[in-house]
Each structure stands twice: as C-alpha cells, then as structure tokens.
Design a protein around this motif. Structure first.
Motif, PDB file in Angstrom:
ATOM      1  N   THR A 417      29.514  44.916  -7.034  1.00  0.00           N
ATOM      2  CA  THR A 417      29.171  43.596  -7.309  1.00  0.00           C
ATOM      3  C   THR A 417      29.952  42.934  -8.586  1.00  0.00           C
ATOM      4  O   THR A 417      30.613  43.778  -9.229  1.00  0.00           O
ATOM      5  CB  THR A 417      27.726  43.461  -7.810  1.00  0.00           C
ATOM      6  OG1 THR A 417      27.140  42.125  -7.656  1.00  0.00           O
ATOM      7  CG2 THR A 417      27.126  44.153  -9.065  1.00  0.00           C
ATOM      8  N   THR A 418      29.927  41.805  -8.786  1.00  0.00           N
ATOM      9  CA  THR A 418      30.566  41.000  -9.586  1.00  0.00           C
ATOM     10  C   THR A 418      29.582  40.700 -10.938  1.00  0.00           C
ATOM     11  O   THR A 418      28.425  40.148 -10.594  1.00  0.00           O
ATOM     12  CB  THR A 418      31.162  39.825  -9.418  1.00  0.00           C
ATOM     13  OG1 THR A 418      32.082  40.056  -8.174  1.00  0.00           O
ATOM     14  CG2 THR A 418      32.192  39.066 -10.449  1.00  0.00           C
ATOM     15  N   ARG A 419      30.216  40.698 -11.864  1.00  0.00           N
ATOM     16  CA  ARG A 419      29.416  40.430 -13.286  1.00  0.00           C
ATOM     17  C   ARG A 419      28.926  39.175 -13.078  1.00  0.00           C
ATOM     18  O   ARG A 419      29.428  38.101 -13.009  1.00  0.00           O
ATOM     19  CB  ARG A 419      30.136  40.392 -14.810  1.00  0.00           C
ATOM     20  CG  ARG A 419      29.389  40.523 -15.804  1.00  0.00           C
ATOM     21  CD  ARG A 419      30.006  40.531 -17.079  1.00  0.00           C
ATOM     22  NE  ARG A 419      31.115  39.499 -17.058  1.00  0.00           N
ATOM     23  CZ  ARG A 419      32.280  39.317 -18.074  1.00  0.00           C
ATOM     24  NH1 ARG A 419      32.320  40.202 -19.288  1.00  0.00           N
ATOM     25  NH2 ARG A 419      32.970  38.384 -17.991  1.00  0.00           N
ATOM     26  N   TYR A 421      26.664  38.029 -11.151  1.00  0.00           N
ATOM     27  CA  TYR A 421      26.119  37.821  -9.542  1.00  0.00           C
ATOM     28  C   TYR A 421      24.956  38.976  -9.396  1.00  0.00           C
ATOM     29  O   TYR A 421      24.958  39.900  -9.357  1.00  0.00           O
ATOM     30  CB  TYR A 421      26.957  37.837  -8.672  1.00  0.00           C
ATOM     31  CG  TYR A 421      27.969  36.557  -8.564  1.00  0.00           C
ATOM     32  CD1 TYR A 421      27.576  35.585  -7.944  1.00  0.00           C
ATOM     33  CD2 TYR A 421      29.200  36.845  -9.301  1.00  0.00           C
ATOM     34  CE1 TYR A 421      28.660  34.338  -8.209  1.00  0.00           C
ATOM     35  CE2 TYR A 421      29.954  35.871  -9.605  1.00  0.00           C
ATOM     36  CZ  TYR A 421      29.919  34.560  -8.765  1.00  0.00           C
ATOM     37  OH  TYR A 421      30.468  33.452  -9.066  1.00  0.00           O
ATOM     38  N   LYS A 496      32.106  44.986 -11.523  1.00  0.00           N
ATOM     39  CA  LYS A 496      33.450  44.502 -11.978  1.00  0.00           C
ATOM     40  C   LYS A 496      33.444  43.183 -12.814  1.00  0.00           C
ATOM     41  O   LYS A 496      32.570  42.430 -12.536  1.00  0.00           O
ATOM     42  CB  LYS A 496      34.485  44.426 -10.637  1.00  0.00           C
ATOM     43  CG  LYS A 496      34.440  45.783 -10.025  1.00  0.00           C
ATOM     44  CD  LYS A 496      35.471  45.536  -8.766  1.00  0.00           C
ATOM     45  CE  LYS A 496      35.664  46.749  -7.969  1.00  0.00           C
ATOM     46  NZ  LYS A 496      36.589  46.680  -6.990  1.00  0.00           N
ATOM     47  N   PRO A 498      35.651  40.135 -13.489  1.00  0.00           N
ATOM     48  CA  PRO A 498      36.764  39.187 -12.671  1.00  0.00           C
ATOM     49  C   PRO A 498      37.888  38.918 -13.894  1.00  0.00           C
ATOM     50  O   PRO A 498      37.583  38.849 -15.188  1.00  0.00           O
ATOM     51  CB  PRO A 498      35.905  37.970 -12.624  1.00  0.00           C
ATOM     52  CG  PRO A 498      34.759  37.690 -13.377  1.00  0.00           C
ATOM     53  CD  PRO A 498      34.291  39.332 -13.564  1.00  0.00           C
TER      54      PRO A 498
END
Length: 499
Positions: A417-419, A421, A496, A498
C-alpha cells in the motif's frame, strides 16, 4: 233228346277252368282281362239279356258286382278310386306399386312423368311399366303404351289442350300387374312457362329452434309460371288458420305464429303446384323452454373433505336435449350459494375440497339449449365435514455434534500500500463454539488502538489500517482460539513512500 243230353253237360263242368267259359245270360259277363281298359267296366248289350218270365222274380243285375275269384285264379283288378285333390300352388307374388310418381313437364299437348322403381318386383322380376290415362270425371282408363317398358320416365303425346287428365302407372311382371300409382290431382294440359321450385333458405334447411312465447316469422321464396298453388300441411292435415297465419304472393309464402307454443313443434310440409307439376319442402320447427328440476337428489356418502351426490334426469326436458347439470354448495355459516361444478354431464358427481367443520347443503339445476331450469333440486340432508381426531407427533431428529476447532478457510494475503491510504486485511475462519479473534503485528497483540479497526461477521475477519505510514509495515497475524484449539494465519504488509 233234351233230357238225355242234360247229364253230360253237368259232367263237363269241372273242366271249365281249362277252357274259356262261355257266358250265359244268368251268369253275367266275365271280368275283363288286365290287358284291356280296367278303368271302364264292360256291360253286355241290352239285346243279349234274356227276357224274364212274369212269374219269376227279376234277377239282380250282376254287372256292377264283380264275381268272387275262385281259388287258384288271379283276382280281378279293382276299380280305380277318385284321385285326391292336389294342394293349390302358392300364388305368385305381384310387384309393389311404383314410387314417387310426379309430373316433370307439361306442354300444350303432352305431359312428362317420372317415378321410381317399386320396392318389390316379385320372384320373376319386372317386365316393365304400363301408363294409363283417364279424363277427369270418367272411369274409363286407357293404356298409353302397348308394350311394357323399363324406363322410369315417359312422355304422353297427342293430348288435348285444356283437358284435365288423371294418370296412373302400373308395374308389370310375369305374375301380373301391381296396384297402380296414381297422381293425387288431375293434370291440366297447358304449357307451363316455368316449373314450380321452392328455394328454401339455408338456415331453414336445419331444425328451426325458437323459445316458447317467441314469434315465428318465416318467408320462403319460390318460382313458377303461371302463378302456382301454395299448400301448407302438418302431418297430412291442413293448418289451423286461427293460430297460424299464411300469406302467399306470386313469389313467396310467409309462415307466421305470433306466440309459439310447444305444440307448434313438428314438420310442416310446403307444396307448390302448377297443373300437377309440384315441388315439396319441409320446415322442421322445434319450440323449446327451460327444463324441469332434476329428481331424487340425495347424498350418497361423506368422507374426509368429499361428498358424493346422485340424482335422476328431470321429468320434463323442455322439448330439448339435456346438456348438463349445474351443482352449487352452501355452508351453514354464510348461507350463500357458491359454484361447485359448472357443467356435469352425468347424473352423479363428487364434490371435493370442502372445509373441515362446516355443514353443507347442495342443489342441482338442469340445463338445455334454452338455459337452466327455473327451480333446483335441493338435498334433504346436510353434509357435516368433521374434524379428524389425530395427534401431531413431531419427527425426532437426531442431534449432531457441531463442536469443531478453529480452521481458516481463506488465509491472509500479502499486500503493498501507499502511505496515507487506508488498507484492509481479510481472512475467513470457522469453528464451534465461535472462536475468539486476536490480531497481532510482529507477534505483538494489537489492543485498543484507534489506528486499527478489527471486525468479524459470519466468519469473515477484517482489519482496517487507517492512513498507514512506513512504520506500520510488517508481519500481521490473525489468530482464532476456542475451547477445542486454535489456528492462525499471517501476511506481510509493505508501505511505500511516494517519490
């Protein structure tokens, strides 16, 4: 000489059988030999009989009595007796008279006839027909044809114009002539411009059905020149003009009854005639009305939710065939009549699907082409649909051991996932009693932390990680525990940043 010669004559008497005896006047004639005519007795001539003295009695004539035969001699033949009367031969069967004698055509000096062959021609067969004519008012019948002919059509020629002629036809065989078939009316010899013909409308060629009280107004066209004679009859009798009105024109006839009654039913014969030539038609009228009610309606049996009924046809069918019966039922609570069977073609039926605990009455109507009967037959008794006394026994279902240790049917899966979210982790577990769910991160139990929301619904376990950061990455474990054991699954979460 006479006295001497007497004895020798007596001595020679025994030798008489050897020689033919000489007949004497007293002995009478000898019997005739068999070779001669035996049926006619022979008599001596009257001149050969001797005269008898007056003082002697008259001799009995021996001609009629045959002498008794002597022994050793053949008996004379007996006189033939009168022959017995022979049985009379049965009389030969005569042919029956010709059928359907009618006039086909009339001209100024001729008339053409047609007929049909007789039903019986006799054993010897039919030789032909003889046509005879007689002027109206005379009884002197004259044969038109000299020899019998086999055709069923004949034209009589050389007739006087304006004469009225009676015509008859006989069937002739070797046994004799039949009873003649005679035209009902004398034929007027004059030219018919157009033969009579009835043009019966199509709807009147079948039975004309009307109800009681309806008007009957029928017009039947015909043709013929000169104007034909129109005759209406019923059963060979003229119509009652006080009840039936007939109006005739030169082209049609009108049959009218103001109010029809059942007695008006029957076959009416229409005859259109011109000088012996005629055409016939039949009008069949049937006047009907509603039938009477059925008879002898009774309850035959009552069982469960069903009732059996029986009845007999009505005494009066309304002059029309019964098409069926209508059956109705009424329960005691409402008192209203409801349809049970709309059309029953038999005189018995079974009514089903009745309500338990109700009391029913039944009635039956008869139906014909005119409609239902005005009255109905009602059952004298009632049918009580009783409750059956039965005890309910529930089915015994064997109990099953549903105890089961926890078991994951769908494991956790690794996620990236993305930080910032939010993300969710899912898995499925089963077990009985329902297991307790424990979530761990890097082998450390996640307790009351607002960042994590854990839920379980119908065996589906979920963990929501709200706005994760790289610090929230790691190994997540879901552990299920109950009294029978425990089970666990884990996954890896990467967060992760961005670029």
């Amino acid at each position: 000489m006479t006295g001497k010669t007497g004895p020798p004559a007596t001595d020679l008497a025994p030798a008489a059988p050897e020689k033919e005896p000489v007949p004497t006047p007293k002995e009478g004639p000898p019997p005739a030999p068999a070779a001669e005519e035996p049926s006619v007795p022979t008599h001596p001539p009257a001149t050969e009989q001797p005269t008898v003295p007056a003082d002697e009695p008259a001799p009995v004539p021996t001609v009629e009595v045959a002498p008794a035969p002597e022994e050793g001699l053949p008996a004379p033949p007996a006189e033939p007796q009168a022959s017995e009367p022979k049985p009379e031969k049965p009389k030969a069967e005569l042919p029956s008279p010709p059928l359907s004698l009618a006039v086909e055509e009339v001209s100024e000096n001729s008339i053409t006839l047609t007929w049909k062959a007789p039903e019986q021609t006799g054993q010897s067969g039919l030789d032909g027909y003889v046509v005879e004519i007689c002027k109206d008012g005379s009884t002197d019948w004259t044969a038109v044809n000299k020899e019998p002919f086999l055709s069923t059509r004949y034209t009589i020629q050389d007739l006087g114009s304006g004469d009225k002629i009676n015509v008859r036809v006989k069937a002739v065989s070797a046994s004799g002539a039949s009873v003649p078939a005679t035209l009902e009316q004398p034929v007027l010899i004059r030219e018919i411009l157009q033969l009579p013909r009835i043009r019966m409308p199509r709807h009147l060629r079948q039975t004309y059905v009307r109800r009681v009280g309806d008007a009957i107004n029928v017009m039947i066209p015909f043709q013929g020149k000169p104007q034909p004679e129109v005759i209406w009859t019923k059963g060979g009798q003229p119509l009652d003009t006080s009840h039936i009105n007939i109006r005739n024109t030169d082209k049609d006839t009108i049959f009218y009854i103001r109010e029809a009654q059942r007695t008006d039913s029957g076959k009416y014969e229409l005859t259109v005639r011109i000088n012996g030539a005629e055409d016939k038609a039949t009008l069949d009228i049937q006047v009907i009305e509603p039938p009477g009610p059925p008879q002898k309606l009774k309850l035959v049996d009552v069982w469960g939710f069903n009732v059996a009924l029986e009845w007999t046809p009505p005494a009066d069918n309304g002059n029309s065939e019964i098409k069926g019966y209508l059956v109705q039922k009424s329960d005691k609570k409402s008192g209203k009549w409801f349809m049970a069977l709309e059309r029953c073609t038999r005189t018995s039926c079974t009514i089903s699907d009745l309500i338990i605990g109700n009391i029913y009455s039944f009635r039956v109507f008869a139906e014909n082409a005119c409609g239902l009967s005005e009255k109905a037959a009602v059952t004298s008794g009632v049918a009580h649909i009783e409750k059956s006394k039965t005890a309910y026994q529930p089915e015994k279902i064997p109990q099953r051991d549903m105890m089961e240790p926890p078991k994951f049917t769908q494991p956790l899966t690794d996620r990236i996932t993305t930080r910032g979210y939010s993300t969710h982790l899912f898995c499925c577990v089963r077990g009985f009693p329902q297991p307790k769910i424990i979530w761990m991160k890097n082998q450390m139990e996640i307790r009351e932390d607002p960042k994590y929301i854990a839920m379980i619904k119908q065996g589906v376990c979920s963990l929501e990680i709200r706005k994760p950061s790289p610090f929230d990455g790691g190994i997540y474990t879901c552990k299920a525990v109950n009294a029978l054991g425990e089970a666990s699954v884990d996954c890896k979460l990467d967060v992760k940043v961005p670029q």
